[in-house]
Scaffold this motif. Sequence first.
Motif, PDB file in Angstrom:
ATOM      1  N   ILE A  35      -7.468   3.752   2.615  1.00  0.00           N
ATOM      2  CA  ILE A  35      -6.515   2.700   2.970  1.00  0.00           C
ATOM      3  C   ILE A  35      -5.289   3.286   3.644  1.00  0.00           C
ATOM      4  O   ILE A  35      -4.672   2.659   4.520  1.00  0.00           O
ATOM      5  CB  ILE A  35      -6.123   1.871   1.725  1.00  0.00           C
ATOM      6  N   TYR A  87     -12.552  -4.427  -1.022  1.00  0.00           N
ATOM      7  CA  TYR A  87     -11.265  -4.246  -1.695  1.00  0.00           C
ATOM      8  C   TYR A  87     -11.399  -3.248  -2.842  1.00  0.00           C
ATOM      9  O   TYR A  87     -10.578  -2.327  -2.983  1.00  0.00           O
ATOM     10  CB  TYR A  87     -10.763  -5.586  -2.218  1.00  0.00           C
ATOM     11  N   SER A 143     -14.508  -8.746  -1.469  1.00  0.00           N
ATOM     12  CA  SER A 143     -14.108  -8.222  -2.780  1.00  0.00           C
ATOM     13  C   SER A 143     -14.650  -6.812  -2.995  1.00  0.00           C
ATOM     14  O   SER A 143     -13.968  -5.949  -3.566  1.00  0.00           O
ATOM     15  CB  SER A 143     -14.602  -9.156  -3.890  1.00  0.00           C
ATOM     16  N   LYS A 148      -9.395 -11.286  -7.889  1.00  0.00           N
ATOM     17  CA  LYS A 148     -10.144 -11.531  -6.664  1.00  0.00           C
ATOM     18  C   LYS A 148     -11.221 -12.596  -6.842  1.00  0.00           C
ATOM     19  O   LYS A 148     -11.756 -13.103  -5.856  1.00  0.00           O
ATOM     20  CB  LYS A 148     -10.787 -10.222  -6.175  1.00  0.00           C
ATOM     21  N   TYR A 178     -11.934   0.402  -1.542  1.00  0.00           N
ATOM     22  CA  TYR A 178     -10.730   1.039  -1.007  1.00  0.00           C
ATOM     23  C   TYR A 178      -9.683   1.269  -2.096  1.00  0.00           C
ATOM     24  O   TYR A 178      -8.804   2.116  -1.931  1.00  0.00           O
ATOM     25  CB  TYR A 178     -10.149   0.201   0.134  1.00  0.00           C
ATOM     26  N   GLN A 179      -9.764   0.525  -3.185  1.00  0.00           N
ATOM     27  CA  GLN A 179      -8.885   0.816  -4.314  1.00  0.00           C
ATOM     28  C   GLN A 179      -9.315   2.105  -5.009  1.00  0.00           C
ATOM     29  O   GLN A 179      -8.473   2.876  -5.478  1.00  0.00           O
ATOM     30  CB  GLN A 179      -8.911  -0.353  -5.309  1.00  0.00           C
ATOM     31  N   ASP A 232      -7.469  -7.765 -10.500  1.00  0.00           N
ATOM     32  CA  ASP A 232      -6.579  -8.177  -9.409  1.00  0.00           C
ATOM     33  C   ASP A 232      -6.820  -9.617  -8.966  1.00  0.00           C
ATOM     34  O   ASP A 232      -6.386 -10.017  -7.881  1.00  0.00           O
ATOM     35  CB  ASP A 232      -6.755  -7.235  -8.213  1.00  0.00           C
ATOM     36  N   PRO A 266      -0.367  -5.735   2.612  1.00  0.00           N
ATOM     37  CA  PRO A 266      -1.819  -5.951   2.771  1.00  0.00           C
ATOM     38  C   PRO A 266      -2.176  -6.929   3.886  1.00  0.00           C
ATOM     39  O   PRO A 266      -3.200  -6.756   4.557  1.00  0.00           O
ATOM     40  CB  PRO A 266      -2.238  -6.478   1.402  1.00  0.00           C
ATOM     41  N   VAL A 281      -9.684  -3.397   7.725  1.00  0.00           N
ATOM     42  CA  VAL A 281     -10.425  -2.646   6.710  1.00  0.00           C
ATOM     43  C   VAL A 281     -11.915  -2.615   7.020  1.00  0.00           C
ATOM     44  O   VAL A 281     -12.546  -1.550   7.007  1.00  0.00           O
ATOM     45  CB  VAL A 281     -10.167  -3.248   5.312  1.00  0.00           C
ATOM     46  N   GLY A 333      -5.134  -6.078   6.598  1.00  0.00           N
ATOM     47  CA  GLY A 333      -6.355  -6.587   5.967  1.00  0.00           C
ATOM     48  C   GLY A 333      -7.520  -6.732   6.927  1.00  0.00           C
ATOM     49  O   GLY A 333      -8.668  -6.416   6.584  1.00  0.00           O
TER      50      GLY A 333
END
Length: 324
Positions: free
Chosen positions: A94, A84, A81, A9, A87-88, A7, A124, A131, A128
């Motif tokens: 999320i 992120y 990162s 990042k 949570y993916q 992605d 997002p 989170v 953001g």
Amino acid sequence: VEIGQHDHKFSLGGFAPDFTQSTFWVVLLYGFFINLNNFGVDQNYVQRYHTATSARQAAKSIWLCVQVYLPASLLFFVIGSALYAYYQVHPELIEAVKLKVAAERLPLSATAAQVAQAAAQLQPADYGDKVMPHFIVTKVPPGFVGLLVSAILSAAMSTISSGMNASATVFTADIYERYFRPGLDMRKTLRVLHIGTVVVGLLGMGTGIAMIGVKSVLDVWWELSGIFAAGMLGLFLLAVVSRQTRNHEALLATMIGVLVILWMTFSPSLPASLAMFRNPLHKSMIIVVGTLTIFLLGLLLTRFRQRRAGAPATAPAAFKQTVY
């Protein structure tokens, strides 16, 4: 790591010479100018220099700060990162964040279906900033939550108190005592400082309340920092570099620079019929263009006067004292 790479990042951004988007060069220029402002003009930093025992020690503290700044920034990016990626892997988390954000934006009478519909439309950038607090509350053990909150509050209090003290000092010394009450005794000076600190604190609280619901507080902070820093940094550089610039030349350059900053800030809101007058550059370029406008225009005005006079003039002390 695989999720971050997939992605993008860990990407530094595009390297094309494009200043209309958040490319590598835009971020680099913004970072250079904003840190030049921080270390050279920001009273939070300057007042700390005065606590050093010598100029050498002050310079040493600057370089130490620079050395710590890079790994600290890298650590923040790694944490972001990692969150992120986490949570993916756990999309249900999320979804909980999105539902919470949607519920905060809707009235209390909203139904569960309305909240779910609003959550599905969130981007997002809308959630953001929520989170990390969500992760701290739901995944960090209770004892560590208290330590984290204490650390965050202590860091915030130390930074805010420095800003309040610096703002009150600048107002008292550079505005109130200079233009309204010269020769003020120490007792009255302290009273003005105390009142100024309270006023600045109240203004800060009001600003914080007004920013509730903003998509990204950090992005807004970076944008506002660039806008307000551009004028001061341009004038500061002009005073440091040019020994012949006079007050009226610096004032004219600053006024034109402020107009440029205002145009770059507000022109994106112009209607479609006036689209040709919009600022085509990225908002992070405001501090770059604003600073260079004041600095270069001040040099040009000084050069123009010298050529008309036929000889360089001596720099007036008043201008340099005003800036410093």
